[in-house]
Design a protein around this motif. Structure first.
Motif, PDB file in Angstrom:
ATOM      1  N   THR A 194      -6.915   2.457   4.270  1.00 19.39           N
ATOM      2  CA  THR A 194      -5.991   2.679   5.383  1.00 19.39           C
ATOM      3  C   THR A 194      -6.720   2.721   6.720  1.00 19.39           C
ATOM      4  O   THR A 194      -6.180   2.295   7.740  1.00 19.39           O
ATOM      5  N   TYR A 217       2.505   7.227   4.110  1.00 20.10           N
ATOM      6  CA  TYR A 217       1.895   7.228   2.780  1.00 20.10           C
ATOM      7  C   TYR A 217       2.224   8.459   1.944  1.00 20.10           C
ATOM      8  O   TYR A 217       2.013   8.452   0.733  1.00 20.10           O
ATOM      9  N   SER A 266       0.824  -1.209   0.000  1.00 19.42           N
ATOM     10  CA  SER A 266       0.000   0.000   0.000  1.00 19.42           C
ATOM     11  C   SER A 266       0.856   1.257   0.000  1.00 19.42           C
ATOM     12  O   SER A 266       0.500   2.265  -0.622  1.00 19.42           O
TER      13      SER A 266
END
Length: 430
Positions: free
Chosen positions: A257, A321, A37
């Motif tokens: 998330t 992220y 991710s």
């Protein structure tokens, strides 16, 4: 200590043990998926995330329709009944998966036309091919769940997630874009099937002809599961309609998330809970007394994790992220969706309790009503923006999930004495 307390303590411990095998597999798998991710969040644009969201949402809606089409009826059967229904179950599984492949392939055309994006067609057809691989493991997965073998179910989830995460990361680093998300789904389906097939050998079909309506209850359960999947996905679909594919990408990032680990644990809870209830039903006629124990066990596992996620979100989201997602407005969406996970186990437990008591129609109606309620709220909020949609999702779950739990409790005839822990109904004592 009273016998009722000992019985409940045993049931809660058994349920927790089953949840831990599945939940630990989910958490370990999510650690691997974290790398994927992070790579995806840093290498792909919100537009590509939006394409992936539409494809995976469509796949999941059809997958939930067929996932338990025979297993929900096979799991409570005794050995003789099971042998009588083996061949019918194989045939129904194969035909259902072929129909799902055809439907998703055809759905790629109107979606590509609506979004003016022909790049959706190829990945959608390839994603649909995963349905054709699922019959390799569907029957074996049902038998492992019937044996209440949560170790095998956990291993299947773990190795499937690891295969998916590693291959996704490699393909993303190679610059394959949307294909880095789609191709690993097919490979990981084969891994899932292989783990289940290695763990159990189906019994030989008996000469007796099965008489139970496998498909009818499975279709009702599949429709109810699809209603559940739709309530998980309707926000994505409506955001695409009202706000466009880039907004879908931002929301999809925040959703995964915020709820990735929580939903994995909740799904593990549902699998373990239904297996416990079905096993109880075979031995004692009803597993209703486990309802509140299951909910409290799930709350003890998930609530600290969810609250910790919310507290640390402003720090770890940009660190892990990338700041671009914070700049895009993902943080308040993340917080709303994360908090909604506090009550989502109530809806899961309500559905499993109704199914275990043979009330698949009531389960379908309950989930459809909540999905319509959620759809109306999101449709109104979608006219303003993503944060309003996330707030509407949170509000609907805070209201709807306790109502669903109370409905299932009332529909299955749970008396007030059980709720207070004073007594069990006749036949429910171990």
């Amino acid at each position: 200590m009273k016998p009722i307390t000992l019985a409940r303590q045993f049931e809660s411990t058994a349920l927790l043990r089953g949840m831990m095998w599945l939940g630990s597999a989910q958490i370990l798998g999510r650690c691997v998926r974290l790398g994927a991710s992070v790579a995806l969040a840093r290498l792909l644009t919100p537009e590509v995330f939006g394409q992936a969201a539409l494809i995976l949402t469509t796949f999941e809606l059809l997958a939930t329709l067929i996932r338990r089409i025979t297993s929900v009826t096979l799991i409570p059967m005794d050995d003789e009944e099971l042998g009588a229904h083996m061949n019918r179950a194989r045939g129904i599984n194969a035909r259902a998966c072929q129909a799902a492949f055809l439907l998703m392939s055809l759905a790629s055309l109107p979606l590509a036309f609506y979004y003016q994006d022909n790049a959706l067609i190829g990945p959608m057809v390839l994603m649909a091919s995963a349905y054709l691989l699922q019959p390799l493991g569907m029957l074996h997965a049902a038998l492992n769940q019937r044996r209440n073998d949560m170790r095998v179910l956990g291993r299947a989830v773990l190795w499937q997630t690891i295969a998916d995460g590693i291959l996704t990361t490699v393909l993303a680093l190679l610059g394959l874009g949307i294909w880095a998300i789609i191709v690993p789904k097919l490979a990981s389906t084969l891994v899932w099937a292989a783990v289940h097939r290695a763990a159990v050998r189906p019994p030989r079909p008996s000469a007796r002809v099965g008489t139970q309506p496998l498909a009818r209850r499975g279709i009702e359960t599949g429709l109810a599961d699809s209603a559940v999947a739709l309530r998980f996905s309707i926000d994505t679909l409506l955001i695409g309609y009202f706000l466009g594919i880039q907004a879908v990408g931002i929301y999809f990032f925040a959703y995964n998330t915020a709820l990735g680990i929580s939903l994995g644990l909740i799904q593990s809870f549902g699998i373990a809970f239904y297996a416990r209830l079905s096993g109880t039903a075979r031995g004692r006629a009803s597993g209703r007394a486990q309802f509140l124990g299951g909910l409290s066990t799930m709350a003890l596992v998930t609530w600290p994790l969810i609250l910790l996620q919310c507290a640390l979100a402003p720090w770890y989201l940009p660190l892990v992220y990338g700041q671009q997602w914070i700049d895009a407005g993902a943080l308040p969406i993340f917080l709303c969706l994360c908090l909604s996970a506090l009550v989502r186990p109530m809806g899961e437990a309500a559905g499993q309790l109704l199914l275990a008591n043979g009330l698949s129609t009531a389960n379908l109606i309950m989930n459809l009503v909540f999905t319509l309620f959620l759809t109306a709220a999101i449709a109104m909020a979608g006219r303003w923006g993503l944060v309003e949609v996330a707030a509407a999702v949170l509000a609907c779950h805070l209201v709807g999930m306790p109502v669903m739990a109370f409905y299932a409790w009332s529909r299955c005839g749970l008396p007030a004495a059980i709720m207070k822990g004073n007594a069990l109904p006749p036949g429910d004592a171990s």
